[in-house]
Structures are given as C-alpha cells and as structure tokens.
Design an enzyme around this catalytic site. Structure first.
Site, mmCIF file in Angstrom:
data_model
loop_
_atom_site.group_PDB
_atom_site.id
_atom_site.type_symbol
_atom_site.label_atom_id
_atom_site.label_comp_id
_atom_site.label_asym_id
_atom_site.label_seq_id
_atom_site.Cartn_x
_atom_site.Cartn_y
_atom_site.Cartn_z
ATOM 1 N N ASP A 14 26.794 23.369 67.568
ATOM 2 C CA ASP A 14 27.632 22.177 67.691
ATOM 3 C C ASP A 14 28.588 22.120 66.503
ATOM 4 O O ASP A 14 28.171 22.219 65.348
ATOM 5 C CB ASP A 14 26.753 20.924 67.720
ATOM 6 C CG ASP A 14 27.569 19.648 67.648
ATOM 7 O OD1 ASP A 14 28.208 19.308 68.659
ATOM 8 O OD2 ASP A 14 27.568 18.989 66.590
ATOM 9 N N ASP A 113 32.958 21.112 72.081
ATOM 10 C CA ASP A 113 32.483 21.426 70.721
ATOM 11 C C ASP A 113 31.050 21.934 70.677
ATOM 12 O O ASP A 113 30.436 21.959 69.616
ATOM 13 C CB ASP A 113 32.609 20.188 69.829
ATOM 14 C CG ASP A 113 31.806 19.002 70.351
ATOM 15 O OD1 ASP A 113 31.293 19.079 71.482
ATOM 16 O OD2 ASP A 113 31.700 17.999 69.623
ATOM 17 N N GLU A 114 30.528 22.387 71.802
ATOM 18 C CA GLU A 114 29.124 22.809 71.824
ATOM 19 C C GLU A 114 28.939 23.971 72.797
ATOM 20 O O GLU A 114 29.473 23.959 73.906
ATOM 21 C CB GLU A 114 28.250 21.619 72.247
ATOM 22 C CG GLU A 114 26.787 21.756 71.913
ATOM 23 C CD GLU A 114 26.050 20.437 72.105
ATOM 24 O OE1 GLU A 114 25.047 20.436 72.835
ATOM 25 O OE2 GLU A 114 26.493 19.416 71.537
#
Length: 417
Positions: A14, A113-114
């Site tokens: 993350d 974002d992960e």
C-alpha cells in the site's frame, strides 16, 4: 486444518498517503513537513477531503473523510484539487517498476494505491520474501519518493490482514497461519477486518458474534443458514483460509455491478432524484451487459442531506426473472424509492445489480414479443457509446438541470482529471 492450504509468499503493498505524495512531487513539497490536503471540489464548502499529508493529520487532525469547512484557516495549510489522470499515471508507473522484478502475471492491482504481488519463486533474484518486499519498497521510495507499507502472508487474505491490521502502523508485517489465534482472533471491532462491513458486523453481533474468535468458533452450518455463501466465507476467513488466486474476484460468488454518486447539491423531489437513478441504472446495466451477465437482485441506497432529521436507506428487490435491461432495473429502483423515500433532500445515491447469472441462461418469453428487440437495442447503444464516448448517446433527462451524466464525463473516478 492448514496442511493442504495455500502457503505461498504473497505481499500486499500500500502506498502511504498516495494522492498527497503525488501532489507533493509536483509541487516540490515534503508531506512530512507541509500540511496539505486534496479537496474533491473547491466550489463546495462541504466537499470531502480525499487525502491529507501526515503533517496535516498531526497538526490539524484533518484526515480523509473530513469536510472542507472543517479545515482551519491557517497560513501553513496548502489545499489542492485532485489530478486523477496524473494519479492513475503514477499508479501505472509504480506497477511497471514492480514488473521489472517480478513477472507481470504475479501482480494483481487491487486499487490505485494498493497491489498484491506473488513473490513465490523470486528467491534467487530478490532473496527471502522479507528481503524482496523491502527491496521493492526501497525501489519505489527511491524512484518516486513514495513510502509504502507491506503485509506478507501465505495467501491474499493473510497478506491483506497483515497490511491493514499491523503493517500500516509498522511499515512491514508478516503473518502465518500460526499467528491467527494471537493476532486475528482477539479483534472485537469486526468491521476492522477486510471483507466485513458495518452492516455485516451488526448482523454478526445480532447473532451473538462479537469477536473474530467467536466467528471462528461458530458452527459453520449455522453461519451458512444465517448468511448463505457469505457465512461460509466469513467462517474460513476467521481461520485465515483463502483459496482465491491472483486475478480472480476477491470474493467468489459475490460479484455485482454498482455505482454510487455524491450529489453536488440537495435533490429534493422525486422527479429530480429519479433522473439521477435512471442515469446510474444506464451505466450499471451497460457494464453488466458488456461483462456478459444478467442479474436478479436490484438494490437502491439513498443518503439524505446532513440537515435531514432521518437516516437514509439501502433496500433490495429480487426480480422474478434476471435481466440486464436498463428500464427494468430503473422501474425496480423506483419501486424501492417510492416505498422508502422519506421526502428529505438527497445527497448520495447508490444502485446495484447482484445475484448474477451468465447471459446465456436468459430464457425467451412467449408473452413478451419485444424482449429480443430490447436486448439488441441495449447492445447497439453500448456499441455506439463504446466507439464515440459515453455521452454520445444520452436520454433526454440528462439534458435537464437534474442530469449529471454530461458533467461527470469530464471526471475520472468522480474527480477532476
């Protein structure tokens, strides 16, 4: 129990304060020192804070989900509108960097974002799983100046739990099956666990389940009787068991298509709200058709203005026959709307189709001679929009003051490009 369970080296990575870090990169700022926030829309005082830098969180207690009017008027604070196209490009660049060290098929992008990454088999190139994870973190930090957190586990679920419940505080955490009793079972806020929402938590509490230990030690047949296939999933997840592989849907059997929209002003009348519902049904059913599905259960959610004296609702209706027709879904949503609307100003609308089947299972209706024509019309409209853009073919209501489809075409992920 775990002898035949997956035992791979999977990480969930993350990007910390991703949106804020991207803006900081453009502006040449240090997110650890400069209190900055990204606001969904500068023209709306009640607009949501999409991201905040660590300095903003520390100094002013402003974080994601706060409203613009809650941000103090302070000379040190920097406010920015989102640049969604740039955020997406940055996300793709990070994925391309990771793909230099692991095969592309070993990467599953979960969100902007992960990502999940299967490190199994990379030992000769990157070292142990812990070393590989920390190298990837280092490479991202060096190239993009974006820090990250990593959870490592034997399957996707465990990697995600390690990330959410430990690594986001420490930077890195590894969970094994042996860690389940001491790290997972003591958790009492069930909605803190990935895959359990607040409604599910409330339903579990109503069934006498108040911790992950309780969930793991509830009779499986009882859970399946109460929650169906979700009960089966919840039980095995409480034991850290996840049989899904990278690229598969995260919750097998729970696929649905939906859309949520935050309205930029109060929508007060049935007529106004119905326009938005129709536009959203159009979009949801287009995606359903393109994916090759028909659905049987229609859901409608409505949240009222914060000035309202009552809560919103989320209700579902199961149709006699599965469908992917826009107007059929729209009529079902209107039925739910008329049953539950409290005649208060609306600020958020959600529609969803679930209980899906492949389109090949659709049956002809001898008493509905135009069903096949409607089916063909839907696909024809989809083809036109695919070729010429989503606003190339709109219903007349989208040109009224209540329509949002044309303005949302200028957005990415609901925010400015």
């Amino acid at each position: 129990m775990y002898e035949n369970m997956p035992n791979r080296n999977i990480i969930c990575i993350d990007m910390k304060s991703f949106y804020a870090s991207c803006i900081a990169m453009i502006e040449g700022l240090d997110i650890e020192q400069v209190p900055l926030a990204i606001i969904a829309n500068f023209n709306q005082p009640g607009s949501v804070v999409l991201a905040a830098s660590p300095a903003m969180k520390r100094r002013f207690r402003i974080k994601t989900g706060n409203r613009r009017f809650e941000i103090p008027n302070h000379p040190d604070i920097r406010l920015f509108e989102p640049k969604m196209s740039f955020f997406l490009k940055m996300s793709m660049a990070i994925t391309q960097l990771i793909a230099k060290y692991v095969p592309p098929e070993a990467i599953h992008v979960y969100s902007v974002d992960e990502s999940f990454i299967d490190l199994t088999g990379t030992e000769k190139l990157l070292g142990s799983p812990e070393e590989a994870a920390k190298k990837i973190q280092y490479y991202i930090l060096q190239q993009f100046n974006i820090a990250s957190s990593v959870g490592l586990g034997p399957n996707m679920l465990m990697a995600k739990l390690a990330l959410d419940l430990e690594a986001k505080k420490t930077g890195f955490a590894r969970w094994t099956y042996e860690d389940i009793p001491k790290k997972l079972w003591p958790i009492k806020n069930l909605s803190d666990v990935w895959g359990i929402g607040r409604r599910t938590e409330a339903n579990l509490n109503d069934s006498g389940i108040f911790s992950m230990y309780d969930l793991a030690h509830t009779n499986l047949a009882t859970l399946e009787k109460r929650f169906g296939i979700l009960g089966n999933q919840l039980y095995y997840h409480a034991w850290g068991i996840d049989l899904s592989t990278l690229g598969e849907p995260m919750v097998s059997g729970q696929i649905s298509f939906g859309k949520g929209q935050m309205l930029m002003r109060d929508y007060k009348t049935r007529t106004e709200i119905a326009v938005v519902i129709l536009e959203m049904c159009e979009d949801v059913m287009r995606r359903t058709r393109e994916a090759g599905f028909i659905g049987r259960t229609v859901s409608l959610g409505l949240s009222y203005s914060e000035k309202a004296d009552t809560k919103g609702f989320l209700r579902s209706l199961t149709l006699n026959e599965p469908t992917n027709e826009t107007m059929t879904m729209y009529k079902a949503c209107l039925q739910l709307f008329d049953m539950h609307f409290a005649e208060r100003p609306a600020r958020q609308v959600t529609v969803r189709i679930s209980n899906l089947e492949p389109t090949t299972s659709v049956q002809l209706d001898l008493f509905d001679s135009k069903k096949e024509q409607r089916h063909m019309l839907g696909h024809t409209m989809d083809a036109i929009r695919h070729k010429f853009g989503s606003t190339s073919l709109l219903r007349a209501v989208s040109y009224t003051a209540s329509g949002t489809a044309r303005s949302r075409e200028q957005l990415v992920g609901g925010h400015l490009r």
